[in-house]
Design a protein around this motif. Structure first.
Motif, short mmCIF file in Angstrom:
data_model
loop_
_atom_site.label_atom_id
_atom_site.label_comp_id
_atom_site.label_asym_id
_atom_site.label_seq_id
_atom_site.Cartn_x
_atom_site.Cartn_y
_atom_site.Cartn_z
N LYS A 97 0.99 -1.45 0.41
CA LYS A 97 0.16 0.13 -0.06
C LYS A 97 0.41 0.89 0.14
O LYS A 97 1.96 1.31 0.69
N VAL A 98 0.26 1.51 -0.36
CA VAL A 98 1.03 3.59 -1.20
C VAL A 98 0.37 4.41 -0.26
O VAL A 98 -1.16 4.56 -1.43
N SER A 99 0.97 5.82 -0.06
CA SER A 99 -0.44 6.69 0.31
C SER A 99 0.87 7.91 -0.25
O SER A 99 1.48 7.96 0.15
N ILE A 100 0.23 9.03 -0.96
CA ILE A 100 1.09 10.18 -1.62
C ILE A 100 -0.28 11.49 -1.29
O ILE A 100 -0.54 11.71 -1.44
N SER A 101 0.95 12.51 -0.48
CA SER A 101 0.50 13.88 0.08
C SER A 101 1.68 15.01 -1.27
O SER A 101 2.73 14.39 -1.20
N HIS A 102 0.68 15.92 -1.11
CA HIS A 102 1.71 16.60 -2.21
C HIS A 102 1.38 18.51 -1.96
O HIS A 102 -0.47 18.59 -2.23
N GLU A 103 2.35 19.44 -1.77
CA GLU A 103 1.56 20.70 -2.18
C GLU A 103 2.33 21.13 -2.78
O GLU A 103 3.47 21.16 -3.33
N PHE A 104 2.93 22.51 -3.01
CA PHE A 104 3.39 23.20 -3.52
C PHE A 104 4.87 22.95 -3.99
O PHE A 104 5.48 22.65 -4.64
N GLU A 105 5.00 22.78 -2.48
CA GLU A 105 6.63 22.64 -2.64
C GLU A 105 7.42 21.70 -3.03
O GLU A 105 8.31 21.00 -2.82
N TYR A 106 6.40 20.37 -1.56
CA TYR A 106 7.07 19.06 -1.39
C TYR A 106 6.18 17.74 -2.06
O TYR A 106 4.54 18.12 -1.77
N ALA A 107 6.62 16.54 -1.88
CA ALA A 107 5.16 15.86 -2.02
C ALA A 107 6.05 14.64 -1.13
O ALA A 107 7.75 14.95 -1.07
N ILE A 108 5.17 13.77 -1.01
CA ILE A 108 5.90 12.93 0.27
C ILE A 108 4.62 12.04 0.21
O ILE A 108 3.80 11.47 -0.45
#
Length: 115
Positions: A97-108
């Motif tokens: 399983k994977v979870s991805i989050s991102h915003e303007f400067e970073y993705a995690i």
């Protein structure tokens, strides 16, 4: 378990400098179509890059693999938009399983591998 954080700016620079070469070396054709179809492709490439790094850490730390190529890992959106990792047939495991989050400067991204 694996986790990774990526600078969106760094991925954007790689896309601008190396374009298709970077895309084809790192992402599958379906991932490229998905990311290029977004308003801000660099954010989505960064999210998938972080996810692939997190997944690689799972495989390497578990001892299932000594190396795994980015192109061996394919992450596509489910019907709900949640990322799903297609089976990596080269290795035997129960679930990934994977979870991805991102915003303007970073993705995690965070990945969990059940052997």
């Amino acid at each position: 378990m694996g986790t990774d954080i990526v600078s969106v700016k760094r991925i954007k620079q790689l896309l601008e400098k190396h374009g298709n070469r970077f895309k084809q070396k790192t992402f599958t054709p379906k991932e490229i179509v998905y990311c290029d179809g977004k308003a801000e492709p660099a954010i989505h490439y960064a999210g998938r890059f972080a996810a692939k790094e997190a997944i690689k850490k799972c495989f390497l730390s578990s001892g299932l693999a000594v190396q795994i190529g980015f192109n061996e890992i394919e992450i596509l959106p489910s019907d709900t938009g949640a990322p799903i990792v297609l089976p990596i047939h080269k290795y035997k495991y129960n679930n990934l399983k994977v979870s991805i989050s991102h915003e303007f400067e970073y993705a995690i991204a965070m990945a969990i591998l059940a052997i």
